[in-house]
Scaffold this motif. Structure first.
Motif, PDB file in Angstrom:
ATOM      1  N   THR A  57      36.937  45.004  44.786  1.00  0.00           N
ATOM      2  CA  THR A  57      36.709  43.793  45.572  1.00  0.00           C
ATOM      3  C   THR A  57      37.828  42.778  45.444  1.00  0.00           C
ATOM      4  O   THR A  57      37.978  41.910  46.306  1.00  0.00           O
ATOM      5  CB  THR A  57      35.399  43.115  45.140  1.00  0.00           C
ATOM      6  N   ALA A  61      36.525  37.898  44.459  1.00  0.00           N
ATOM      7  CA  ALA A  61      35.066  38.069  44.476  1.00  0.00           C
ATOM      8  C   ALA A  61      34.393  37.229  43.399  1.00  0.00           C
ATOM      9  O   ALA A  61      33.209  36.898  43.516  1.00  0.00           O
ATOM     10  CB  ALA A  61      34.704  39.538  44.293  1.00  0.00           C
ATOM     11  N   ALA A 119      37.429  34.470  51.607  1.00  0.00           N
ATOM     12  CA  ALA A 119      37.539  35.462  50.532  1.00  0.00           C
ATOM     13  C   ALA A 119      36.349  35.385  49.587  1.00  0.00           C
ATOM     14  O   ALA A 119      36.012  34.323  49.069  1.00  0.00           O
ATOM     15  CB  ALA A 119      38.837  35.250  49.751  1.00  0.00           C
ATOM     16  N   ASN A 175      33.201  35.388  59.622  1.00  0.00           N
ATOM     17  CA  ASN A 175      33.652  36.451  58.718  1.00  0.00           C
ATOM     18  C   ASN A 175      32.670  37.607  58.703  1.00  0.00           C
ATOM     19  O   ASN A 175      31.481  37.447  58.975  1.00  0.00           O
ATOM     20  CB  ASN A 175      33.803  35.903  57.295  1.00  0.00           C
ATOM     21  N   GLY A 179      34.219  43.244  55.126  1.00  0.00           N
ATOM     22  CA  GLY A 179      35.663  43.365  55.150  1.00  0.00           C
ATOM     23  C   GLY A 179      36.206  43.997  56.417  1.00  0.00           C
ATOM     24  O   GLY A 179      37.404  43.964  56.667  1.00  0.00           O
ATOM     25  N   ARG A 213      38.597  41.330  55.428  1.00  0.00           N
ATOM     26  CA  ARG A 213      39.111  41.036  54.089  1.00  0.00           C
ATOM     27  C   ARG A 213      40.562  40.598  54.136  1.00  0.00           C
ATOM     28  O   ARG A 213      40.943  39.607  53.513  1.00  0.00           O
ATOM     29  CB  ARG A 213      38.942  42.248  53.174  1.00  0.00           C
ATOM     30  N   THR A 214      41.389  41.326  54.891  1.00  0.00           N
ATOM     31  CA  THR A 214      42.806  40.988  54.971  1.00  0.00           C
ATOM     32  C   THR A 214      43.320  40.952  56.405  1.00  0.00           C
ATOM     33  O   THR A 214      44.480  40.606  56.617  1.00  0.00           O
ATOM     34  CB  THR A 214      43.658  42.005  54.177  1.00  0.00           C
TER      35      THR A 214
END
Length: 225
Positions: A57, A61, A119, A175, A179, A213-214
């Motif tokens: 994670t 996290a 995040a 979000n 991810g 996530r990214t």
């Protein structure tokens, strides 16, 4: 091995002073924050164990964990947990742009601001980004937090910040805690509903961005209307 038995050039704090923070591994940086280890385990070994625990994670996290939960990890405790959480939160805030008013030219500009903010979140959060006619970001409004799979939003809550800011148009964003930024059918339905409401109010919805996530998904850039 005791940490004191390491050569001075291999001690995390001394390496940071000599080479800069960027030269250190995650475990070495964490060891500096923890300061001490526990019985049978020096602080660097303790830090490596924590990094391994959060390998899938990422250390971000930890931000989504209650302090008491993180403190229960053997060798941590309340004081160390508070120090690590404070450092991670400070780093998250430092990642957010502070060079005056951000200007959003493309979805990537908004995503650059939102990815650090999202995040470690375990729930979906729905954001409204009101923009000026010159695309200056006027604020970031977090209007709803839902479950892991969906967020309930209403045009009233979505457009209230935009009206308050005198926005020329808005970007929607939320979000995906999984991810994966791929949009769901519900995401598409929300986008259609809010675009219709914006047309009535004269405040266009110029994009809806799904944050992973990214990476991210942009409805506007992918041609989805």
């Amino acid at each position: 091995m005791h940490l004191r038995d390491l050569p001075a050039g291999e001690l995390p704090r001394e390496r940071l002073i000599a080479q800069g923070a960027a030269a250190l591994s995650d475990a070495e940086l964490l060891a500096i924050l923890l300061r001490t280890g526990r019985a049978g385990e020096n602080v660097l070994e303790l830090a490596r164990g924590i990094v391994a625990r959060f390998r899938e994670t990422g250390l971000s996290a930890i931000l989504s964990m209650p302090c008491a939960e993180f403190a229960r990890i053997p060798g941590i405790g309340a004081a160390k947990a508070a120090t690590v959480l404070a450092a991670l939160e400070l780093g998250r805030r430092a990642q957010q742009r502070t060079d005056g008013t951000p200007r959003i030219h493309a979805a990537a500009d908004a995503a650059q601001i939102l990815i650090p903010r999202c995040a470690g979140l375990r729930q979906e959060h729905f954001y409204v980004l009101p923009l000026s006619a010159k695309n200056d970001l006027l604020m970031i409004a977090d209007i709803s937090a839902g479950t892991l799979t969906n967020t309930v939003v209403h045009p009233r809550e979505v457009f209230e910040p935009a009206i308050r800011c005198g926005a020329a148009h808005i970007i929607l964003a939320h979000n995906h805690p999984s991810g994966d930024p791929a949009p769901s059918d519900a995401d598409r339905e929300i986008t259609r509903t809010m675009r219709a409401a914006g047309a009535v109010l004269g405040i266009p919805v110029t994009d809806h961005i799904v944050i992973g996530r990214t990476d991210f998904f942009s409805f506007a850039e992918e041609g989805e209307r």
